[in-house]
Design a protein around this motif. Sequence first.
Motif, short mmCIF file in Angstrom:
data_model
loop_
_atom_site.label_atom_id
_atom_site.label_comp_id
_atom_site.label_asym_id
_atom_site.label_seq_id
_atom_site.Cartn_x
_atom_site.Cartn_y
_atom_site.Cartn_z
N TYR A 87 45.82 34.52 68.93
CA TYR A 87 45.11 34.39 67.65
C TYR A 87 43.60 34.55 67.75
N TYR A 94 60.34 39.72 58.39
CA TYR A 94 59.92 38.36 58.78
C TYR A 94 60.24 37.40 57.62
N GLY A 148 55.87 26.07 58.81
CA GLY A 148 55.86 27.40 59.42
C GLY A 148 56.68 27.57 60.68
N SER A 149 57.46 26.55 61.06
CA SER A 149 58.20 26.55 62.33
C SER A 149 57.26 26.72 63.52
N ASN A 150 56.03 26.21 63.38
CA ASN A 150 55.12 26.23 64.53
C ASN A 150 55.68 25.40 65.68
N ASN A 192 57.30 27.25 68.65
CA ASN A 192 56.56 27.92 69.73
C ASN A 192 56.30 27.03 70.93
N TYR A 202 61.39 39.84 64.76
CA TYR A 202 60.43 39.88 65.87
C TYR A 202 60.34 41.28 66.49
N PHE A 242 50.81 43.02 67.53
CA PHE A 242 50.38 41.60 67.67
C PHE A 242 50.52 41.17 69.13
N GLU A 258 55.97 34.85 74.61
CA GLU A 258 56.22 33.86 73.54
C GLU A 258 57.70 33.51 73.44
N SER A 294 60.12 31.64 70.41
CA SER A 294 60.15 31.09 69.05
C SER A 294 61.53 30.46 68.89
C1 AVI Z 1 53.37 31.08 64.44
N1 AVI Z 1 54.79 31.22 64.83
C2 AVI Z 1 55.62 30.24 64.13
C3 AVI Z 1 55.30 32.61 64.73
C4 AVI Z 1 56.79 32.63 65.16
O1 AVI Z 1 57.62 33.05 64.34
O2 AVI Z 1 57.09 32.23 66.27
C5 AVI Z 1 54.50 33.56 65.60
C6 AVI Z 1 55.09 34.95 65.63
N2 AVI Z 1 55.34 35.64 66.72
C7 AVI Z 1 55.86 36.81 66.42
N3 AVI Z 1 55.99 36.87 65.10
C8 AVI Z 1 55.50 35.72 64.59
#
Ligand code: AVI
Length: 335
Positions: free
Chosen positions: A47, A64, A174-176, A179, A219, A229, A295, A297
Amino acid sequence: MLQDLTQHSLIDLSRKDDGSRDTAAFAHDVATGLSLAQKKLPSRYFYDAKGSRLFQQIMELPEYYLTRAEFEVLNTHRQAMASHFAAEGFFHLVDLGAGDALKTKLLLRELTQRSKDFDYIPIDISGDAMVQLTGSLQEEIPGLQVQAVVGEYIQALEWLHHHKTGPKVVLFLGSNIGNFEPEEGIVFLQRIRQCLDPGDKLLLGVDLRKNPDTILKAYDDAAGITAAFNLNLLHRINRELGGDFKVDQFRHFALYDPQAGAMKSYLVSEEAQEVYLKSSGERYKFEAWEAIHTENSHKFTLNQVEEMALLCGFKVDTVYQDKNEYFADIVLDAS
Ligand code: AVI
């Protein structure tokens, strides 16, 4: 810095140095992650300004579904939520990672229509986002009491714990939470709980398990925004740490593990190559098709959320969902 306006004020708890400590932490985390046998980079470094703009674009993508589903949850159930939160008089509505508060505004409008017996405390690490948010709230919801806080989540919650008495409702949307690795997520929720009193509430947004195809597409979108991203992290390393990643020799790769409920994202090197980092003075070797994990999720079942809540000193009160049951916003009571 404390900027006092009539109904809007902003307190900045972020570190006032030249950013060198943040850069040192970034350099350390990148050097450590690239030295592992299975390379990884922390997703919190996505970010920067460009990454934040790309994430805004992700939230508008047709694939998304998360943002739209959570918007539907809040829009459909805003009256029930508002009655629930306002039932016992004055409270502080604390919004962790508020950003532009697009979804929270649904709740704020509902709450202000019934009573003015609450104040709104958005928390975000981005000072710019908080200045913009207080400005937009002044126009859109005049009369709302706002105390924006710029800082890290836990640092800001600890500050609130010591400076704001009275009941609190904390939003973590936001389902943060997805992560975090499962153990880290538990530690994080326990730390939130330590900053609350019995009877306070946490509204936790979680992405639920569903058809793996739906999750995977979210994703790995057709327009390639999620790929941009993910790859932007390498551009950031080049710019801020003096790296020489040849970004066009890496590709985004996403996979979903339906047993673990984990969406996993990688950057895969298409060639054997070496990357130099000025910040560490080291070279990092990549085999052809070697991956960097960037990452996870996580997707949850309602039972998992209930178990996690119990481990952290919360009890599930109410589960609100969209009609597809893609997403849940769950009211947890601090016990
Ligand atoms: C911020 N977070 C909840 C997003 C997620 O869905 O994990 C970040 C993201 N990564 C890829 N797309 C969105």
